[in-house]
Scaffold this motif. Structure first.
Motif, PDB file in Angstrom:
ATOM      1  N   ALA A  12      -4.603  -3.675   4.472  1.00 47.07           N
ATOM      2  CA  ALA A  12      -4.161  -2.921   3.341  1.00 47.07           C
ATOM      3  C   ALA A  12      -4.906  -2.734   2.410  1.00 47.07           C
ATOM      4  O   ALA A  12      -4.851  -1.398   1.778  1.00 47.07           O
ATOM      5  N   ALA A  13      -5.777  -3.367   1.988  1.00 46.73           N
ATOM      6  CA  ALA A  13      -7.131  -3.398   0.595  1.00 46.73           C
ATOM      7  C   ALA A  13      -7.692  -2.285   1.210  1.00 46.73           C
ATOM      8  O   ALA A  13      -7.816  -1.423   0.110  1.00 46.73           O
ATOM      9  N   LEU A  14      -8.335  -2.722   2.539  1.00 46.20           N
ATOM     10  CA  LEU A  14      -9.132  -2.365   3.318  1.00 46.20           C
ATOM     11  C   LEU A  14      -8.956  -0.555   3.174  1.00 46.20           C
ATOM     12  O   LEU A  14      -9.824   0.242   2.827  1.00 46.20           O
ATOM     13  N   LEU A  15      -7.801  -0.592   3.521  1.00 45.53           N
ATOM     14  CA  LEU A  15      -7.117   0.870   4.234  1.00 45.53           C
ATOM     15  C   LEU A  15      -7.339   1.709   2.893  1.00 45.53           C
ATOM     16  O   LEU A  15      -7.608   2.655   2.271  1.00 45.53           O
ATOM     17  N   THR A  16      -7.055   0.950   1.436  1.00 47.07           N
ATOM     18  CA  THR A  16      -6.531   2.208  -0.120  1.00 47.07           C
ATOM     19  C   THR A  16      -8.167   1.798  -0.814  1.00 47.07           C
ATOM     20  O   THR A  16      -8.310   3.679  -0.690  1.00 47.07           O
ATOM     21  N   LEU A  17      -8.838   0.827  -0.163  1.00 47.44           N
ATOM     22  CA  LEU A  17     -10.052   1.397  -0.809  1.00 47.44           C
ATOM     23  C   LEU A  17     -10.486   2.523  -0.158  1.00 47.44           C
ATOM     24  O   LEU A  17     -11.422   3.587  -0.670  1.00 47.44           O
ATOM     25  N   VAL A  18     -10.684   2.539   1.342  1.00 48.87           N
ATOM     26  CA  VAL A  18     -11.314   3.618   1.937  1.00 48.87           C
ATOM     27  C   VAL A  18     -10.675   5.385   1.735  1.00 48.87           C
ATOM     28  O   VAL A  18     -11.523   6.159   1.536  1.00 48.87           O
ATOM     29  N   PHE A  19      -9.391   5.653   1.657  1.00 46.85           N
ATOM     30  CA  PHE A  19      -8.253   6.199   0.963  1.00 46.85           C
ATOM     31  C   PHE A  19      -9.482   6.770  -0.314  1.00 46.85           C
ATOM     32  O   PHE A  19      -8.885   7.815  -0.641  1.00 46.85           O
ATOM     33  N   PHE A  20      -9.155   5.742  -1.230  1.00 50.25           N
ATOM     34  CA  PHE A  20      -9.229   6.400  -2.548  1.00 50.25           C
ATOM     35  C   PHE A  20     -10.788   6.856  -2.301  1.00 50.25           C
ATOM     36  O   PHE A  20     -11.019   7.453  -2.981  1.00 50.25           O
ATOM     37  N   VAL A  21     -12.292   6.088  -1.848  1.00 50.75           N
ATOM     38  CA  VAL A  21     -12.957   6.595  -1.935  1.00 50.75           C
ATOM     39  C   VAL A  21     -13.182   7.793  -1.000  1.00 50.75           C
ATOM     40  O   VAL A  21     -13.519   9.176  -1.545  1.00 50.75           O
ATOM     41  N   GLY A  22     -11.958   8.294   0.569  1.00 50.35           N
ATOM     42  CA  GLY A  22     -12.087   9.388   0.955  1.00 50.35           C
ATOM     43  C   GLY A  22     -11.654  10.523  -0.484  1.00 50.35           C
ATOM     44  O   GLY A  22     -12.126  11.557  -0.584  1.00 50.35           O
ATOM     45  N   THR A  23     -10.375  10.208  -1.124  1.00 56.16           N
ATOM     46  CA  THR A  23     -10.192  11.440  -1.921  1.00 56.16           C
ATOM     47  C   THR A  23     -10.919  11.228  -3.276  1.00 56.16           C
ATOM     48  O   THR A  23     -11.216  12.529  -3.579  1.00 56.16           O
ATOM     49  N   LEU A  24     -12.405  10.772  -3.323  1.00 53.22           N
ATOM     50  CA  LEU A  24     -12.778  11.474  -4.517  1.00 53.22           C
ATOM     51  C   LEU A  24     -14.217  12.250  -3.624  1.00 53.22           C
ATOM     52  O   LEU A  24     -14.427  12.961  -4.623  1.00 53.22           O
ATOM     53  N   TRP A  25     -14.883  11.984  -2.575  1.00 54.15           N
ATOM     54  CA  TRP A  25     -15.445  13.040  -2.174  1.00 54.15           C
ATOM     55  C   TRP A  25     -15.073  13.625  -1.397  1.00 54.15           C
ATOM     56  O   TRP A  25     -15.657  14.978  -1.447  1.00 54.15           O
ATOM     57  N   VAL A  26     -14.085  14.414  -0.936  1.00 46.78           N
ATOM     58  CA  VAL A  26     -13.112  15.553  -0.450  1.00 46.78           C
ATOM     59  C   VAL A  26     -12.709  16.330  -1.638  1.00 46.78           C
ATOM     60  O   VAL A  26     -11.664  17.217  -1.716  1.00 46.78           O
TER      61      VAL A  26
END
Length: 387
Positions: A12-26
């Protein structure tokens, strides 16, 4: 994937981190004012917040063990607990120096009465009395709920004294949760009607008799004498007011979490008063944290006495019966529970309820309470004639 394992938390922590980085990207691509861009930004924010909340919730659940599995969380884990007698030499425990209840050094004051939920009238469903139990020895007064079974009001039982059980919540807890959440009176009534247990009087309260402090049922030097209250004042008061067994063979205690530790402590320290003690998801050593304050004030002997594993290891075994519960997956007391089972020696008797999976929560305890009440009934016996 279990809810208390590290795997789900890390995922869950890794998924949150990935989604956070993805949010900044898009995010720059969604800077337009079209309705699609607005919905996209809102979706990213809501999803990121939801994932972050899930990580926090999983971390808290891993720390405290509230839910062991998805079935446990959703209330679908309903396999009942089964009591296993672990004693090598079964022998009915006897009372040793039961408390004299002739003196009026404690009192019960009835504040009101209520029917048992779904129980009907007193003769068919029993009654719950709201009381205050005050003790002179401890100088503590605490509210409680007293469940009187329907047999208590029926003419053919009028000359009988009923077994009594002190029922304790966890910390901080409320006595009403023992009725509405854990359903002790309703469960006992069902067990009696099915012929699996005998009628008993339940004295339901929280161990926090000096709120908001968590006293761990300890006689605190210079502070509240909580162990004295439960071991001396409460049994005397109840036996002096209600038609129940005098402290000794006919008295037991049960509780969950902190209340379970207290119930076991009462049976281990005061076998002449409590013939049986049941700890559901209990721990076995007094907690010491900001909620408890300084419980022992440097008294090493009191600290050792509050460690039940040490007492069972180093002291003569008490003539009492103990019941402990845990889960192989979801409870952090499993290893210590196995240790306790290996320490008990006759004349102490010990039984256990070990679930495959179950967290530190009401769902788990409701699965264990029916078997626990049957066990208490077996240990405390049937109602005896009043004398």
């Amino acid at each position: 994937m279990g809810l208390t394992g590290r795997g789900i938390l890390v995922t869950a922590a890794l998924l949150t981190l990935v989604f956070f980085v993805g949010t900044l990207w898009v995010w720059p691509r969604l800077a337009r004012t079209s309705w699609r861009s607005v919905l996209g930004r809102a979706g990213l924010l809501v999803t990121t917040q939801a994932l972050l909340f899930a990580v926090v919730a999983l971390a808290v659940n891993q720390t405290f063990g509230f839910y062991a599995s998805w079935a446990d969380l959703l209330g679908r884990e309903r396999t009942p607990g089964v009591v296993v007698d672990q004693s090598a030499a079964p022998a009915r425990p006897g009372a040793s120096g039961a408390v004299d209840v002739s003196g009026r050094d404690a009192a019960v004051r009835v504040l009101g009465e209520d029917p048992v939920p779904g129980g009907g009238g007193a003769r068919s469903g029993g009654r719950i009395e709201r009381v205050e139990i005050a003790g002179r020895a401890s100088r503590i007064a605490s509210p409680a709920l007293v469940y009187l079974p329907p047999e208590y009001f029926q003419p053919r039982w009028r000359d009988y004294r009923f077994p009594a059980v002190t029922v304790l919540t966890g910390y901080p807890g409320t006595a009403s949760a023992l009725v509405t959440g854990l359903r002790y009176p309703q469960t006992l009534r069902a067990e009696v009607r099915a012929g699996r247990a005998g009628p008993m009087v339940l004295v339901m309260l929280r161990p926090t008799v000096a709120p908001p402090r968590d006293t761990e049922c300890v006689d605190v030097p210079g502070g509240p004498a909580v162990e004295t209250y439960f071991a001396k004042d409460l049994p005397r008061a109840v036996a002096g007011h209600y038609r129940v067994a005098r402290p000794g063979e006919g008295w037991g205690a049960v509780g969950d979490s902190t209340g379970g530790y207290c119930a076991l402590k009462l049976a281990v320290h005061h076998p002449g008063i409590y013939a049986a003690g049941a700890g559901l998801s209990a721990y076995y050593r007094a907690a010491e944290d900001p909620t408890t304050g300084d419980l022992f004030h440097g008294d090493a002997s009191s600290r050792r006495r509050a460690d039940l594993l040490r007492v069972l290891r180093e002291s003569p075994p008490p003539r009492t019966s103990l019941l402990v519960s845990s889960s192989r997956h979801g409870e952090d007391n499993y290893a210590q529970t196995r240790e306790l089972l290996g320490l008990v020696r006759p004349p102490t008797r010990v039984s256990s309820v070990i679930l495959d999976s179950g967290g530190h929560n009401f769902t788990t305890w409701r699965r264990e309470i029916p078997a626990t009440l049957r066990w208490l009934s077996e240990r405390l016996g049937t109602p005896g004639e009043a004398r």
